[in-house]
Design an enzyme around this catalytic site. Structure first.
Site, PDB file in Angstrom:
ATOM      1  N   GLU A 125       0.806  -1.237   0.000  1.00  0.00           N
ATOM      2  CA  GLU A 125       0.000   0.000   0.000  1.00  0.00           C
ATOM      3  C   GLU A 125       0.837   1.285   0.000  1.00  0.00           C
ATOM      4  O   GLU A 125       0.516   2.237   0.694  1.00  0.00           O
ATOM      5  CB  GLU A 125      -0.932   0.013   1.225  1.00  0.00           C
ATOM      6  CG  GLU A 125      -1.904  -1.141   1.250  1.00  0.00           C
ATOM      7  CD  GLU A 125      -2.692  -1.245   2.553  1.00  0.00           C
ATOM      8  OE1 GLU A 125      -3.905  -1.515   2.476  1.00  0.00           O
ATOM      9  OE2 GLU A 125      -2.109  -1.079   3.638  1.00  0.00           O
TER      10      GLU A 125
HETATM   11  C1  TNX Z   1      -4.245  -4.070   4.725  1.00  0.00           C
HETATM   12  S1  TNX Z   1      -2.597  -6.384   4.438  1.00  0.00           S
HETATM   13  C2  TNX Z   1      -2.998  -3.831   5.184  1.00  0.00           C
HETATM   14  C3  TNX Z   1      -2.782  -3.395   6.577  1.00  0.00           C
HETATM   15  C4  TNX Z   1      -4.088  -3.186   7.278  1.00  0.00           C
HETATM   16  C5  TNX Z   1      -5.048  -4.279   6.918  1.00  0.00           C
HETATM   17  C6  TNX Z   1      -6.344  -4.195   7.634  1.00  0.00           C
HETATM   18  C7  TNX Z   1      -1.583  -5.361   4.192  1.00  0.00           C
HETATM   19  C8  TNX Z   1      -0.369  -5.853   3.610  1.00  0.00           C
HETATM   20  N1  TNX Z   1      -1.867  -4.118   4.492  1.00  0.00           N
HETATM   21  O1  TNX Z   1      -2.025  -2.223   6.595  1.00  0.00           O
HETATM   22  O2  TNX Z   1      -3.849  -3.183   8.637  1.00  0.00           O
HETATM   23  O3  TNX Z   1      -5.297  -4.224   5.545  1.00  0.00           O
HETATM   24  O4  TNX Z   1      -7.122  -5.284   7.387  1.00  0.00           O
END
Ligand code: TNX
Length: 551
Positions: free
Chosen positions: A365
């Site tokens: 992300e």
């Molecule tokens: C996605 S999974 C994220 C996390 C969040 C999560 C909440 C991932 C690699 N990144 O930063 O905490 O969703 O469900």
């Protein structure tokens, strides 16, 4: 009886004894002999009865309730009992097995009141518990074990100490749940006799705890390690940094924890582990044959670091600390040299106190980083981690970069990224969010959790297979699975337990047991029988109505 009566009068000839005396002797002699016979016969009958006494069904049921389900179990119908006289023997020259024996004996002491002795031995003992290496069974690998239980001897052998430890988790579940209690319990400590041959399907069976969004104490982490280790989990991944907090002491960059560790989601005080505390977590995990995977998320999810050191920002200005739950707004400045010096220091300090093979670089992300910046950044980060002797795991987005072949991509969102990693010679760790994210709510009434990927009830959590979930990602590409607990809504140990249980035993089974052995209808019965164990261990679990709880 009559026979005896008639025999004796014959021998009365020429004895010179009066009739009366004979009568007395006859009566007494008869009674004495008869009584002796009767007693002997009844004793023999009792012995016969005892030996073919119907086995206690609850003892036998435990053999059919194991989670994860072993590769093969052959029940032989008898019982082995732990008593004050039971000795745990370990084959000489295997100090690791001695430690396992100590851990188990300690674990059973408070509930059973038995102070089991541990002794070294050169030869297999005739009775007691016997732990040994040299199973001489290649197919067992490093974590498999052979467990042979007869009425007198419980013998556990493996190729490696890890196998003996995993086998001991099976033995724990074969004992009554009460054996796990922290206070003295009445009970007999019986184990069904059987032979069990068992080994894992996947070498990597992980649990992730996000200690960044909310911070959890060393004690909470240890308790989590304990609980997951009893289901044969062998990797615990700690998400040690995120926008809301930096959770591990870095001696060369002290403000990361002084400032960056001082808050968490919701604005609470946060916290961090000193390096000594982290080492203690590592040691505790190692004792349970679990490797710790440290994660420092980058280049996004870095607000806590950016707030602590202005020089890591492209504009040279430190942002405020952050205690919300948005994602994707922060990025390290990928163009500045200081950023790579920073990463090198962090990776160097953490790697030096992490005996496990992996370092997790995050990479997810990074919406505030352009693709043009992200790709060369990740390639450089790989070289840094590699230079510190660690293998890399990253969230699936890392696969848009050129990866070293030993890199593992953790597929959580984009299967296509997983395929890109495979095409580059890499392996996959399966963590599909809609199946295995422990922070996903059970259903729309759950008070905890998010549901952006799915609601994950206990049945849905169980009914999938890593090797067939995604076309193009096959078993040989996959090192294993990891269940991730993100902690935006998880504030304390009870919350952790509520989201982890009862889903985690199912994930552990997906990682351990052969797919051909798995079936929800059968599994849910075994899971229902764990209720007593959960109660004795004080686990604050979700009592899903999909499961026939038995307590
Ligand atoms: C996605 S999974 C994220 C996390 C969040 C999560 C909440 C991932 C690699 N990144 O930063 O905490 O969703 O469900």
């Amino acid at each position: 009886m009559r026979f005896l009566f008639e025999m004796n009068p014959k021998s009365k000839k020429n004895t010179g004894l009066s009739k009366n005396k004979w009568q007395t002797i006859l009566i007494f002699g008869f009674n004495f002999l008869t009584m002796k016979k009767i007693i002997l016969i009844s004793l023999a009958a009792m012995l016969v009865l005892a030996s073919c006494k119907k086995p206690d069904p609850t003892v036998q049921t435990r053999l059919e309730s194991l989670i994860p389900k072993p590769v093969s179990v052959n029940a032989t119908g008898g019982e082995f009992e732990l008593t004050a006289k039971t000795i745990i023997y370990v084959s000489e020259g295997t100090p690791e097995l001695f430690s396992i024996a100590e851990l188990m004996a300690d674990g059973w002491r408070s509930a059973t009141g038995l102070a089991l002795k541990i002794e070294k031995t050169k030869t297999p003992p005739p009775s007691g518990i016997y732990l040994s290496l040299g199973a001489n069974d290649k197919a067992l690998g490093d974590e498999g074990y052979n467990l042979t239980i007869t009425k007198r001897l419980l013998s556990l052998s493996a190729n490696q100490p890890a196998g003996v430890f995993r086998g001991m988790q099976t033995v724990r579940q074969l004992l009554p749940a009460a054996a796990e209690s922290s206070s003295l319990q009445k009970g007999s400590w019986k184990i069904a006799t059987a032979s069990i041959r068992d080994f894992p399907t996947y070498g990597h069976r992980g649990f992730m705890l996000d200690v960044a969004r909310h911070f959890f104490s060393v004690e909470d982490v240890k308790r989590s390690i304990d609980l997951v280790s009893s289901y044969k989990i062998n990797q615990v991944h700690l998400h040690l940094s995120d926008d809301q907090g930096w959770r591990i002491e870095i001696k060369s960059w002290p403000k990361l924890t002084e400032h960056g560790g001082s808050t968490q989601v919701g604005g609470g005080a946060g916290g961090f582990y000193t390096q000594d505390q982290y080492k203690e977590i590592v040691r505790y995990a190692q004792e349970r044959f679990i490797a710790i995977i440290p994660e420092i998320d980058m280049p996004g999810h870095t607000n806590a670091a950016l707030a602590s050191y202005p020089e890591l920002n492209c504009n040279g200005k430190a942002p405020q600390l952050y205690s919300g739950i948005e994602v994707g707004f922060s990025t390290l400045c990928t163009k500045k040299e200081i950023t790579y010096k920073f990463i090198d220091d962090v990776v160097s300090e953490i790697s030096a106190i992490t005996p496990g093979p992996y370092f997790h670089v995050g990479g997810d992300e990074s919406h505030a980083t352009t693709k043009e910046d992200y790709i060369p950044f990740m390639e450089r980060v790989q070289d840094i981690v590699f230079a510190h002797g660690k293998k890399i795991i990253g969230w699936d987005e890392i696969a848009i970069s050129k990866l070293r072949p030993e890199v593992v991509a953790q597929v959580w969102s984009e299967a296509e990224n997983g395929k890109k990693a495979i095409a580059q010679g890499g392996k996959i760790l399966m963590s599909p969010a809609n199946k295995i994210y422990l922070d996903m709510s059970y259903d729309s009434t759950s008070k905890l959790g998010l549901h952006w990927a799915a609601y994950i009830e206990v049945d849905s959590a169980y009914q999938w297979d890593p090797a067939t979930l995604v076309k193009g990602i096959a078993k040989e590409n996959i090192i294993g699975i990891e269940a991730a607990l993100w902690s935006e809504t998880i504030k304390n140990l009870n919350d952790i337990e509520y989201m982890v249980f009862p889903r985690l035993p199912g994930y552990a089974e997906i990682g351990w047991s052969p797919e051909s052995n798995r079936n929800w209808e059968e599994y849910k019965v075994r899971l229902g029988r764990q209720a007593e164990r959960f109660r004795v261990l004080n686990i604050d679990y979700y009592r899903s109505n999909k499961v026939p709880w038995q307590d």
